[in-house]
Write a protein that holds these residues in place. Structure first.
Motif, PDB file in Angstrom:
ATOM      1  N   THR A  31       0.571  -1.338  -0.300  1.00 52.12           N
ATOM      2  CA  THR A  31      -0.083   0.075  -0.012  1.00 52.12           C
ATOM      3  C   THR A  31       0.747   1.127  -0.179  1.00 52.12           C
ATOM      4  O   THR A  31       0.902   2.036  -0.799  1.00 52.12           O
ATOM      5  N   LEU A  32       1.530   1.289   0.727  1.00 50.79           N
ATOM      6  CA  LEU A  32       2.583   2.092   0.665  1.00 50.79           C
ATOM      7  C   LEU A  32       3.758   2.662   0.076  1.00 50.79           C
ATOM      8  O   LEU A  32       3.834   3.967  -0.373  1.00 50.79           O
ATOM      9  N   LEU A  33       3.981   1.510  -0.783  1.00 55.51           N
ATOM     10  CA  LEU A  33       5.219   1.544  -1.932  1.00 55.51           C
ATOM     11  C   LEU A  33       4.510   2.574  -3.319  1.00 55.51           C
ATOM     12  O   LEU A  33       4.669   3.203  -3.355  1.00 55.51           O
ATOM     13  N   PRO A  34       3.182   2.321  -3.913  1.00 56.13           N
ATOM     14  CA  PRO A  34       2.259   3.508  -4.821  1.00 56.13           C
ATOM     15  C   PRO A  34       2.045   4.853  -4.232  1.00 56.13           C
ATOM     16  O   PRO A  34       2.588   5.937  -4.855  1.00 56.13           O
ATOM     17  N   ILE A  35       2.245   4.405  -3.034  1.00 52.95           N
ATOM     18  CA  ILE A  35       1.535   6.119  -2.401  1.00 52.95           C
ATOM     19  C   ILE A  35       2.678   6.611  -2.385  1.00 52.95           C
ATOM     20  O   ILE A  35       2.577   7.898  -2.767  1.00 52.95           O
ATOM     21  N   MET A  36       3.977   6.271  -1.703  1.00 49.94           N
ATOM     22  CA  MET A  36       5.599   7.431  -1.958  1.00 49.94           C
ATOM     23  C   MET A  36       5.983   7.417  -3.617  1.00 49.94           C
ATOM     24  O   MET A  36       6.358   8.512  -3.832  1.00 49.94           O
ATOM     25  N   GLN A  37       5.542   6.501  -4.084  1.00 43.60           N
ATOM     26  CA  GLN A  37       5.567   6.586  -5.397  1.00 43.60           C
ATOM     27  C   GLN A  37       5.511   7.799  -6.393  1.00 43.60           C
ATOM     28  O   GLN A  37       5.957   8.854  -6.960  1.00 43.60           O
ATOM     29  N   ARG A  38       4.535   7.956  -5.950  1.00 42.38           N
ATOM     30  CA  ARG A  38       3.200   8.552  -6.666  1.00 42.38           C
ATOM     31  C   ARG A  38       3.842  10.666  -5.782  1.00 42.38           C
ATOM     32  O   ARG A  38       4.497  11.639  -6.824  1.00 42.38           O
ATOM     33  N   ILE A  39       3.987  10.912  -4.859  1.00 44.77           N
ATOM     34  CA  ILE A  39       4.669  11.517  -3.882  1.00 44.77           C
ATOM     35  C   ILE A  39       5.399  12.226  -4.480  1.00 44.77           C
ATOM     36  O   ILE A  39       5.672  13.139  -4.460  1.00 44.77           O
ATOM     37  N   THR A  40       6.864  11.128  -4.400  1.00 46.27           N
ATOM     38  CA  THR A  40       8.125  12.079  -4.390  1.00 46.27           C
ATOM     39  C   THR A  40       8.009  11.244  -6.694  1.00 46.27           C
ATOM     40  O   THR A  40       9.641  12.130  -6.542  1.00 46.27           O
ATOM     41  N   GLN A  41       7.421  10.449  -6.390  1.00 51.37           N
ATOM     42  CA  GLN A  41       7.704  10.778  -8.641  1.00 51.37           C
ATOM     43  C   GLN A  41       9.285  10.358  -8.380  1.00 51.37           C
ATOM     44  O   GLN A  41      10.053  10.330  -9.634  1.00 51.37           O
ATOM     45  N   LYS A  42       9.383   9.042  -7.461  1.00 49.88           N
ATOM     46  CA  LYS A  42      11.078   8.962  -7.315  1.00 49.88           C
ATOM     47  C   LYS A  42      10.825   7.737  -7.251  1.00 49.88           C
ATOM     48  O   LYS A  42       9.780   6.153  -7.484  1.00 49.88           O
ATOM     49  N   GLU A  43      11.630   6.241  -8.562  1.00 46.62           N
ATOM     50  CA  GLU A  43      11.519   5.065  -8.155  1.00 46.62           C
ATOM     51  C   GLU A  43      11.893   4.786  -6.404  1.00 46.62           C
ATOM     52  O   GLU A  43      13.028   5.272  -6.478  1.00 46.62           O
ATOM     53  N   PRO A  44      11.936   3.484  -6.441  1.00 46.11           N
ATOM     54  CA  PRO A  44      11.766   2.855  -4.674  1.00 46.11           C
ATOM     55  C   PRO A  44      12.968   1.849  -5.072  1.00 46.11           C
ATOM     56  O   PRO A  44      14.097   1.607  -5.881  1.00 46.11           O
ATOM     57  N   LYS A  45      13.938   2.419  -3.898  1.00 54.08           N
ATOM     58  CA  LYS A  45      15.526   1.852  -3.902  1.00 54.08           C
ATOM     59  C   LYS A  45      15.781   1.472  -2.417  1.00 54.08           C
ATOM     60  O   LYS A  45      15.692   1.645  -1.050  1.00 54.08           O
ATOM     61  N   MET A  46      16.687   0.236  -2.583  1.00 56.57           N
ATOM     62  CA  MET A  46      16.959  -0.822  -1.324  1.00 56.57           C
ATOM     63  C   MET A  46      17.948   0.017  -0.598  1.00 56.57           C
ATOM     64  O   MET A  46      18.869   0.505  -1.698  1.00 56.57           O
ATOM     65  N   TRP A  47      17.854   0.324   0.461  1.00 59.46           N
ATOM     66  CA  TRP A  47      19.211   1.293   1.664  1.00 59.46           C
ATOM     67  C   TRP A  47      19.294  -0.607   2.508  1.00 59.46           C
ATOM     68  O   TRP A  47      18.653  -0.643   3.214  1.00 59.46           O
ATOM     69  N   GLY A  48      20.728  -0.301   2.060  1.00 62.62           N
ATOM     70  CA  GLY A  48      20.702  -1.981   3.251  1.00 62.62           C
ATOM     71  C   GLY A  48      19.698  -2.747   2.998  1.00 62.62           C
ATOM     72  O   GLY A  48      19.733  -2.460   1.176  1.00 62.62           O
ATOM     73  N   ASP A  49      19.325  -3.638   4.018  1.00 59.58           N
ATOM     74  CA  ASP A  49      18.866  -4.866   3.681  1.00 59.58           C
ATOM     75  C   ASP A  49      17.432  -4.681   4.012  1.00 59.58           C
ATOM     76  O   ASP A  49      16.462  -5.663   3.640  1.00 59.58           O
ATOM     77  N   SER A  50      16.779  -3.816   4.524  1.00 57.53           N
ATOM     78  CA  SER A  50      15.184  -3.666   4.364  1.00 57.53           C
ATOM     79  C   SER A  50      15.342  -2.234   4.347  1.00 57.53           C
ATOM     80  O   SER A  50      13.516  -2.366   5.639  1.00 57.53           O
ATOM     81  N   MET A  51      15.572  -0.981   3.961  1.00 54.32           N
ATOM     82  CA  MET A  51      15.095   0.074   4.101  1.00 54.32           C
ATOM     83  C   MET A  51      14.561   0.088   2.593  1.00 54.32           C
ATOM     84  O   MET A  51      15.479  -0.100   1.475  1.00 54.32           O
ATOM     85  N   ILE A  52      13.707   0.730   2.256  1.00 54.92           N
ATOM     86  CA  ILE A  52      13.426   1.356   0.683  1.00 54.92           C
ATOM     87  C   ILE A  52      13.427   3.144   1.565  1.00 54.92           C
ATOM     88  O   ILE A  52      12.340   3.488   1.626  1.00 54.92           O
ATOM     89  N   GLY A  53      13.865   3.154   0.223  1.00 54.64           N
ATOM     90  CA  GLY A  53      14.190   4.619  -0.282  1.00 54.64           C
ATOM     91  C   GLY A  53      13.826   5.477  -1.209  1.00 54.64           C
ATOM     92  O   GLY A  53      13.315   4.905  -2.373  1.00 54.64           O
ATOM     93  N   PHE A  54      13.032   6.441  -1.229  1.00 50.79           N
ATOM     94  CA  PHE A  54      12.694   7.197  -2.179  1.00 50.79           C
ATOM     95  C   PHE A  54      13.903   8.589  -2.186  1.00 50.79           C
ATOM     96  O   PHE A  54      13.754   9.356  -1.025  1.00 50.79           O
ATOM     97  N   GLY A  55      14.192   8.623  -3.725  1.00 50.14           N
ATOM     98  CA  GLY A  55      14.987   9.902  -3.712  1.00 50.14           C
ATOM     99  C   GLY A  55      16.133   9.777  -3.008  1.00 50.14           C
ATOM    100  O   GLY A  55      16.365   8.887  -2.180  1.00 50.14           O
ATOM    101  N   GLN A  56      16.590  11.225  -3.072  1.00 48.85           N
ATOM    102  CA  GLN A  56      18.677  11.453  -2.445  1.00 48.85           C
ATOM    103  C   GLN A  56      18.665  12.812  -2.068  1.00 48.85           C
ATOM    104  O   GLN A  56      18.345  13.443  -2.681  1.00 48.85           O
ATOM    105  N   TYR A  57      18.795  12.444  -0.447  1.00 48.61           N
ATOM    106  CA  TYR A  57      20.153  14.309  -0.444  1.00 48.61           C
ATOM    107  C   TYR A  57      21.629  13.956   0.457  1.00 48.61           C
ATOM    108  O   TYR A  57      21.601  12.941   1.347  1.00 48.61           O
ATOM    109  N   HIS A  58      22.378  15.084  -0.196  1.00 49.67           N
ATOM    110  CA  HIS A  58      23.500  15.005   0.743  1.00 49.67           C
ATOM    111  C   HIS A  58      23.291  15.859   1.820  1.00 49.67           C
ATOM    112  O   HIS A  58      22.738  17.067   1.695  1.00 49.67           O
ATOM    113  N   TYR A  59      24.151  15.578   3.393  1.00 47.59           N
ATOM    114  CA  TYR A  59      23.906  16.270   3.852  1.00 47.59           C
ATOM    115  C   TYR A  59      25.143  16.681   4.812  1.00 47.59           C
ATOM    116  O   TYR A  59      26.136  15.482   4.575  1.00 47.59           O
ATOM    117  N   GLU A  60      25.544  17.438   5.558  1.00 40.95           N
ATOM    118  CA  GLU A  60      26.717  17.902   6.165  1.00 40.95           C
ATOM    119  C   GLU A  60      26.457  18.088   7.678  1.00 40.95           C
ATOM    120  O   GLU A  60      25.375  18.809   7.920  1.00 40.95           O
TER     121      GLU A  60
END
Length: 140
Positions: A31-60
């Motif tokens: 249910t969450l997957l298409p909601i986040m895809q629609r909101i972010t306009q980004k494809e989902p990507k695995m981060w590590g072995d258990s997190m699904i992330g959308f988009g990316q940013y760099h922080y310091e």
């Protein structure tokens, strides 16, 4: 490249979701997957072995060390679903009051099951958090 242990990778998001043992949590992921895809306009990507992330940013941080992280995402943890609201929750108290049953961490919204919350309010919370992230960082 950041020194963070958790990095984006090419693992299959669909395969990961299908491997979630808890049927309710797996359904909530689907249910969450298409909601986040629609909101972010980004494809989902695995981060590590258990997190699904959308988009990316760099922080310091103040020490000058930094890294890359997803703008929003979720993880079907054993105990509950974690939705990542990266700016934290200081600016969202009115939405949180209307959301339904949840608990909070620093940037983590913990939900036992999606049916415990108002999904429309959750979508608004995610949308506003992304807008806040985009105003603070160069998001991709």
């Amino acid at each position: 490249m950041s020194g963070l242990k958790t990095q984006p990778n090419d693992a299959s998001v669909d395969h990961f979701i299908q491997s979630v043992d808890n049927e309710q949590r797996r359904h909530d992921c689907l249910t969450l997957l298409p909601i986040m895809q629609r909101i972010t306009q980004k494809e989902p990507k695995m981060w590590g072995d258990s997190m699904i992330g959308f988009g990316q940013y760099h922080y310091e941080n103040r020490s000058g060390r930094g890294g890359d992280w997803f703008i929003t995402g979720f993880s079907p943890r054993k105990r509950e679903m974690t939705v990542y609201i990266m700016p934290g929750f200081d600016n969202y108290s009115a939405l949180l009051e209307k959301l339904g049953k949840h608990r909070l961490g620093k940037s983590c919204l913990y939900i036992k099951k999606l049916s415990d919350v108002d999904v429309t309010i959750l979508e608004t919370l995610i949308t506003q958090s992304i807008a806040d992230m985009e105003s603070m960082y160069d998001c991709r």
